[in-house]
Design a protein around this motif. Structure first.
Motif, PDB file in Angstrom:
ATOM      1  N   LEU A 181      43.462  40.604  38.732  1.00  0.00           N
ATOM      2  CA  LEU A 181      42.351  41.251  38.452  1.00  0.00           C
ATOM      3  C   LEU A 181      41.634  40.238  37.022  1.00  0.00           C
ATOM      4  CD1 LEU A 181      43.125  45.104  38.153  1.00  0.00           C
ATOM      5  CD2 LEU A 181      41.407  43.895  39.637  1.00  0.00           C
ATOM      6  N   SER A 182      42.439  39.783  36.393  1.00  0.00           N
ATOM      7  CA  SER A 182      41.869  38.660  35.483  1.00  0.00           C
ATOM      8  C   SER A 182      41.494  37.545  35.988  1.00  0.00           C
ATOM      9  CB  SER A 182      43.120  38.150  34.480  1.00  0.00           C
ATOM     10  OG  SER A 182      44.231  37.495  35.314  1.00  0.00           O
ATOM     11  N   SER A 183      41.667  37.403  37.301  1.00  0.00           N
ATOM     12  CA  SER A 183      40.888  36.145  38.014  1.00  0.00           C
ATOM     13  C   SER A 183      39.848  36.523  38.875  1.00  0.00           C
ATOM     14  CB  SER A 183      42.052  35.374  38.930  1.00  0.00           C
ATOM     15  OG  SER A 183      43.028  35.082  37.876  1.00  0.00           O
ATOM     16  N   ASN A 184      39.896  37.657  39.029  1.00  0.00           N
ATOM     17  CA  ASN A 184      38.803  38.415  40.149  1.00  0.00           C
ATOM     18  C   ASN A 184      37.956  39.541  39.496  1.00  0.00           C
ATOM     19  OD1 ASN A 184      39.570  36.881  42.786  1.00  0.00           O
ATOM     20  ND2 ASN A 184      41.564  37.507  41.895  1.00  0.00           N
ATOM     21  N   SER A 185      37.909  39.948  38.233  1.00  0.00           N
ATOM     22  CA  SER A 185      37.191  40.857  37.526  1.00  0.00           C
ATOM     23  C   SER A 185      35.775  40.881  37.791  1.00  0.00           C
ATOM     24  CB  SER A 185      37.394  40.892  36.068  1.00  0.00           C
ATOM     25  OG  SER A 185      36.863  39.834  35.520  1.00  0.00           O
TER      26      SER A 185
END
Length: 363
Positions: free
Chosen positions: A126-130
């Motif tokens: 999620l930190s890379s694809n938020s």
């Protein structure tokens, strides 16, 4: 060493006091359920789990939580292997579910530890694809990442699968999902429930049916819930006092030291004692929310949000279950219920929150 010593000065002492208090209540309540047996095996195991958990917490605090960032694939593989390990010769069936490993001297529940790995996996993704969560396609991709793990857990343990789902929902919500997209997704989930129900095991279906028909004591779980409510009601405002619970002493309360430990607390400490326990949990979750707000990076904030989701759902489900407000599951009450795997997992999660919190403050 000096740097680590300076860092630990920033550890949230209020959270530490909350957990120590819950641990004390846990040991006293478990001892109460084995009154007359001296120091019971369960008290010894729970004490040992807390000691090992404390040592593990110190080790975790000495490491930077960012060491797992970028290792999501490895953690994913490890999670699948751990969950499938229950189907090896070491796997045993307890409480109607094959979700345990028999190591000879003790049993462990792999899914408890996979919860922590799952949080790191989702935090990394999620930190890379938020930025992809603004549309339905992006949310589905996030769901596909989590689905294999949740499905494997669901096969044997509905309660644990719900915890994983709660972790996922909390994390994608915090990651900044578009609320309209989230509402559409939840609508899809609701529509899928009848289909999912068909694939549940018979005992899982019975528990849901029992929740929908609480008046039928012949259905699995309803008699236990009825006895639980009698015990809590017997406690009144101030309770019967530690070690003086009659419903507990006569063995009417089921799984007293684990799933229904809040029933024992409700009888012996009454409404005030039960409310005090809920208040301690509330303070703990509030302090964790502060860690999310002040986290040094988005990755750390996501990790703590997942742990909040895990604890909050388990607390709500377990306490509500003892009052007949939620279906009976094998979900334990964090830091209170008996269980080595549960305590070690809880202590690890707690230490990770402390780690994120203390590293967000200047030395």
């Amino acid at each position: 060493m000096n740097k680590f010593s300076n860092l630990t000065k920033n550890v949230d002492k209020i959270m530490v006091v909350c957990v120590i208090t819950l641990a004390a209540f846990s040991l006293l309540t478990i001892a109460s359920t084995h009154l007359g047996e001296g120091i019971s095996r369960e008290v010894i195991v729970q004490s040992a789990a807390y000691v090992l958990g404390g040592i593990g917490a110190i080790v975790i605090l000495s490491q930077n939580y960012n060491i797992f960032q970028g290792l999501e694939k490895q953690l994913y593989i490890a999670s699948i292997i751990l969950l499938l390990s229950v189907y090896t010769p070491l796997g045993v069936e307890l409480f109607g579910a094959r979700s345990w490993l028999d190591l000879g001297f003790t049993t462990i529940q792999p899914s408890e530890f996979v919860k922590i790995l799952f949080i790191f996996i989702m935090a990394g993704y999620l930190s890379s694809n938020s930025d992809t969560l603004n549309d339905f396609k992006g949310l589905i991709k996030a769901g596909i990442v989590a689905a294999p793990i949740i499905v494997i857990v669901l096969k044997e343990d509905l309660g644990s699968a719900l915890v994983f789902a709660a972790i996922w929902l909390t994390m994608v919500f915090f990651a900044g999902i578009n609320l309209k997209v989230f509402a559409q997704f939840m609508g899809l989930v609701v529509c899928a429930i009848p289909v999912a129900f068909v694939f549940l095991k018979d005992y899982q279906k019975e528990r849901i049916e029992a929740f929908l028909h609480p008046e039928n004591l012949n259905l699995s779980g309803n008699y236990q819930v009825w006895q639980s409510k009698v015990a809590i009601g017997n406690g009144g405002l101030t309770g019967t006092g530690f070690f003086n619970g009659t419903q507990k002493e006569l063995d009417f309360i089921p799984v007293q030291s684990s799933d229904f430990i809040f029933s024992v607390i409700g009888e012996e400490l009454g409404f005030i004692g039960g409310l005090a326990i809920i208040a301690i949990f509330g303070i703990l979750l509030y302090r964790m929310a502060i860690v999310v707000r002040d986290a040094l990076d988005f990755y750390g904030a996501l990790i703590v949000s997942g742990i909040i989701g895990m604890f909050a759902f388990q607390i709500f489900e377990n306490i509500a279950m003892t009052m007949g407000l939620m279906p009976v599951t094998g979900i334990t009450l964090p830091f209170l219920s008996y269980g080595g795997s549960s305590i070690l997992s809880n202590m690890a999660a707690f230490a990770i929150v402390l780690d994120v919190g203390m590293r967000s403050k200047s030395i």
